[in-house]
Design a protein around this motif. Structure first.
Motif, PDB file in Angstrom:
ATOM      1  N   GLU A 137      83.137 -89.416 -52.425  1.00 38.47           N
ATOM      2  CA  GLU A 137      81.912 -89.789 -51.913  1.00 38.47           C
ATOM      3  C   GLU A 137      81.406 -88.864 -51.045  1.00 38.47           C
ATOM      4  N   ALA A 138      82.430 -88.535 -51.156  1.00 40.73           N
ATOM      5  CA  ALA A 138      81.746 -86.825 -49.889  1.00 40.73           C
ATOM      6  C   ALA A 138      82.087 -85.673 -51.803  1.00 40.73           C
ATOM      7  N   GLY A 139      82.598 -85.652 -52.534  1.00 44.20           N
ATOM      8  CA  GLY A 139      82.492 -84.331 -53.182  1.00 44.20           C
ATOM      9  C   GLY A 139      83.832 -83.950 -53.355  1.00 44.20           C
ATOM     10  N   VAL A 140      84.565 -84.297 -53.424  1.00 42.40           N
ATOM     11  CA  VAL A 140      86.199 -83.660 -53.457  1.00 42.40           C
ATOM     12  C   VAL A 140      87.020 -84.296 -54.203  1.00 42.40           C
ATOM     13  N   GLU A 141      87.974 -83.367 -55.168  1.00 40.67           N
ATOM     14  CA  GLU A 141      89.213 -84.009 -55.865  1.00 40.67           C
ATOM     15  C   GLU A 141      89.888 -83.774 -54.444  1.00 40.67           C
ATOM     16  N   LEU A 142      91.311 -84.811 -55.206  1.00 37.33           N
ATOM     17  CA  LEU A 142      92.439 -84.858 -54.411  1.00 37.33           C
ATOM     18  C   LEU A 142      92.834 -84.482 -55.718  1.00 37.33           C
ATOM     19  N   ILE A 143      94.170 -83.621 -55.094  1.00 35.89           N
ATOM     20  CA  ILE A 143      95.020 -83.178 -55.738  1.00 35.89           C
ATOM     21  C   ILE A 143      96.450 -82.953 -55.416  1.00 35.89           C
ATOM     22  N   SER A 144      97.136 -84.001 -55.872  1.00 35.72           N
ATOM     23  CA  SER A 144      98.575 -83.941 -55.465  1.00 35.72           C
ATOM     24  C   SER A 144     100.402 -83.314 -56.150  1.00 35.72           C
ATOM     25  N   LEU A 170      95.738 -86.990 -41.596  1.00 34.02           N
ATOM     26  CA  LEU A 170      95.655 -85.507 -41.929  1.00 34.02           C
ATOM     27  C   LEU A 170      94.507 -85.584 -43.089  1.00 34.02           C
ATOM     28  N   ILE A 171      94.726 -86.564 -44.082  1.00 33.48           N
ATOM     29  CA  ILE A 171      94.316 -85.948 -45.591  1.00 33.48           C
ATOM     30  C   ILE A 171      92.192 -86.554 -45.131  1.00 33.48           C
ATOM     31  N   GLU A 172      92.606 -87.701 -43.796  1.00 33.28           N
ATOM     32  CA  GLU A 172      90.783 -88.034 -44.106  1.00 33.28           C
ATOM     33  C   GLU A 172      90.400 -86.735 -43.115  1.00 33.28           C
ATOM     34  N   ASN A 173      91.006 -86.431 -42.332  1.00 32.05           N
ATOM     35  CA  ASN A 173      90.194 -85.569 -42.077  1.00 32.05           C
ATOM     36  C   ASN A 173      90.310 -83.848 -42.714  1.00 32.05           C
ATOM     37  N   ALA A 174      90.500 -83.643 -43.378  1.00 26.44           N
ATOM     38  CA  ALA A 174      90.685 -82.560 -44.457  1.00 26.44           C
ATOM     39  C   ALA A 174      89.235 -83.403 -45.097  1.00 26.44           C
ATOM     40  N   ILE A 175      89.477 -84.576 -46.126  1.00 28.62           N
ATOM     41  CA  ILE A 175      88.163 -85.030 -46.622  1.00 28.62           C
ATOM     42  C   ILE A 175      86.783 -84.218 -46.266  1.00 28.62           C
ATOM     43  N   LYS A 176      86.749 -85.196 -44.770  1.00 30.54           N
ATOM     44  CA  LYS A 176      85.903 -84.492 -44.184  1.00 30.54           C
ATOM     45  C   LYS A 176      84.751 -83.645 -43.479  1.00 30.54           C
ATOM     46  N   TYR A 177      86.255 -83.416 -43.328  1.00 31.94           N
ATOM     47  CA  TYR A 177      86.137 -81.369 -42.526  1.00 31.94           C
ATOM     48  C   TYR A 177      86.415 -80.172 -43.448  1.00 31.94           C
ATOM     49  N   GLY A 178      86.574 -80.609 -44.277  1.00 30.75           N
ATOM     50  CA  GLY A 178      87.232 -79.302 -45.979  1.00 30.75           C
ATOM     51  C   GLY A 178      85.885 -79.802 -46.604  1.00 30.75           C
ATOM     52  N   SER A 179      85.009 -80.507 -46.832  1.00 32.75           N
ATOM     53  CA  SER A 179      84.749 -81.255 -48.323  1.00 32.75           C
ATOM     54  C   SER A 179      84.332 -80.029 -48.676  1.00 32.75           C
ATOM     55  N   SER A 180      83.267 -78.650 -47.679  1.00 30.87           N
ATOM     56  CA  SER A 180      82.793 -78.102 -48.825  1.00 30.87           C
ATOM     57  C   SER A 180      83.414 -77.063 -49.463  1.00 30.87           C
ATOM     58  N   GLY A 181      84.206 -77.247 -49.624  1.00 27.66           N
ATOM     59  CA  GLY A 181      85.563 -76.443 -50.318  1.00 27.66           C
ATOM     60  C   GLY A 181      85.808 -77.670 -51.840  1.00 27.66           C
ATOM     61  N   GLY A 182      85.352 -78.557 -51.613  1.00 23.42           N
ATOM     62  CA  GLY A 182      85.566 -79.389 -53.018  1.00 23.42           C
ATOM     63  C   GLY A 182      87.232 -79.609 -53.284  1.00 23.42           C
ATOM     64  N   GLU A 183      88.347 -79.148 -52.537  1.00 21.33           N
ATOM     65  CA  GLU A 183      89.164 -80.003 -53.220  1.00 21.33           C
ATOM     66  C   GLU A 183      90.233 -80.288 -52.283  1.00 21.33           C
ATOM     67  N   VAL A 184      91.149 -80.986 -52.496  1.00 21.46           N
ATOM     68  CA  VAL A 184      92.086 -81.118 -50.813  1.00 21.46           C
ATOM     69  C   VAL A 184      93.444 -81.707 -51.641  1.00 21.46           C
ATOM     70  N   ARG A 185      94.690 -80.617 -51.492  1.00 20.30           N
ATOM     71  CA  ARG A 185      95.650 -80.656 -52.312  1.00 20.30           C
ATOM     72  C   ARG A 185      96.488 -81.404 -51.407  1.00 20.30           C
TER      73      ARG A 185
END
Length: 348
Positions: free
Chosen positions: A213-220, A243-258
């Motif tokens: 929904e936030a346009g974020v790719e989750l990478i493990s 931690l992951i939910e915060n990264a998605i919400k507040y770091g969504s402009s980067g398009g990626e959470v690793r």
């Protein structure tokens, strides 16, 4: 009583203590008092050392009435403000011409004052956090009873907002209860074996709809084999989710959470074998000035944005206490425009 005996008696007091005789000079002082007020205080007038009207008045009253007195002494140890309860007790037959003296002792109540201030701040913050949605709900109820009584579109819109505000209050109460449970158990060592690899995979899977929904790719990134730590399964899951939910919400402009998991033979932070869990985003980042206070209760970098995202201001405080319970460490690295990295170090 000889001067040596007087010095020994004052030195035996386990608190900062001074003996002031009728000449109003300091007859004796123990090591704790010299640490607090300076090494060269014996023989000086007590008012030139203490310099606080309420303390001077208490000592003068005790000398005059030959009775006890109490007061407060406020100071600063270079790192924080300090507070002492001052107790004056009259001692007969010592001092100049054996005219009597006052034993002045200082009881450090700084931790008590800090706890009291924290409690007051906590109540004020909770009241503020609850008052805002309650005020909104009450306003909408009044509107629905009056001008919008027959307006179906307005009624639907207001009810939706009221539901959002009620949900926010429910999240806040839930986080308060969670924080209370975590603080209660903080000194109790967890004993279960938790597979971090499985927990990370499960958490990422449950948060994937939010990421999409936030346009974020989750990478493990991490090992495929089991990585076990001694811990509380539910609390470890809570840390990962937060931690992951915060990264998605507040770091969504980067398009990626690793999310990265590594094992190390020795980590200085826990003085032994450890696992390092990193949650990284490529978003707008956080000004380093905010980093030392991120885990404080109700501290927000951007209050308006946090409330819009549904944050209660308690998530990272809960994370900190959980990691403390697991004898681990939490580190945050960030810079404006360079994303944010949360590192959790747990003993293995």
């Amino acid at each position: 009583m000889s001067e040596t005996v007087i010095q020994d008696l004052v030195a035996a007091v386990p608190l900062p203590a001074l003996l002031v005789d009728q000449s109003e000079r300091i007859l004796a002082a123990n090591t704790e008092a010299r640490t607090l007020f300076g090494s060269q205080i014996t023989g000086r007038h007590f008012a030139t050392i203490l310099r606080q009207p309420q303390v001077i008045e208490a000592i003068e009253k005790s000398l005059r009435d030959k009775a006890g007195a109490r007061s407060k002494y406020l100071g600063n140890d270079g790192a924080q403000d300090t507070s002492f309860d001052v107790t004056c007790r009259y001692v007969h037959g010592v001092g100049a011409v054996e005219g009597g003296a006052v034993l002045v002792s200082f009881i450090d109540v700084t931790p008590v004052e800090q706890a009291s201030q924290m409690r007051r701040d906590f109540v004020a913050n909770v009241s503020h956090e609850l008052r805002t949605p309650l005020t909104a709900i009450m306003g909408f109820i009044e509107t629905l009873r009056g001008p919008a009584r027959d307006d179906a579109a307005a009624r639907a819109r207001f009810l939706e907002i009221m539901e959002q505000e009620a949900s926010r209050m429910n999240r806040l109460v839930g986080d308060l209860l969670s924080l209370n449970r975590v603080e209660t158990d903080e000194r109790v060592r967890p004993r279960d074996q938790v597979d971090l690899t499985a927990q990370i995979a499960s958490t990422l899977n449950s948060l994937r709809p939010l990421a999409e929904e936030a346009g974020v790719e989750l990478i493990s990134d991490g090992p495929e084999h089991l990585v076990n730590v001694t811990g509380d399964t539910d609390q470890i899951r809570q840390v990962l989710t937060n931690l992951i939910e915060n990264a998605i919400k507040y770091g969504s402009s980067g398009g990626e959470v690793r999310v990265s998991l590594t094992e190390v033979e020795r980590d200085p932070a826990v003085r032994g074998p450890a696992v390092r869990l990193l949650v990284m985003d490529k978003g707008a980042g956080i000004d380093p000035i905010h980093l030392p206070r991120l885990t404080e209760r109700f501290y927000r970098v951007d209050s308006h944005r946090s409330r819009q995202k549904g944050g209660t201001g308690l998530g990272l405080a809960i994370v900190k206490h959980i990691i403390n319970r697991h004898r681990g460490r939490l580190r945050v690295e960030s810079a404006l425009g360079a994303g944010t990295t949360f590192t959790v170090i747990l003993p293995r």
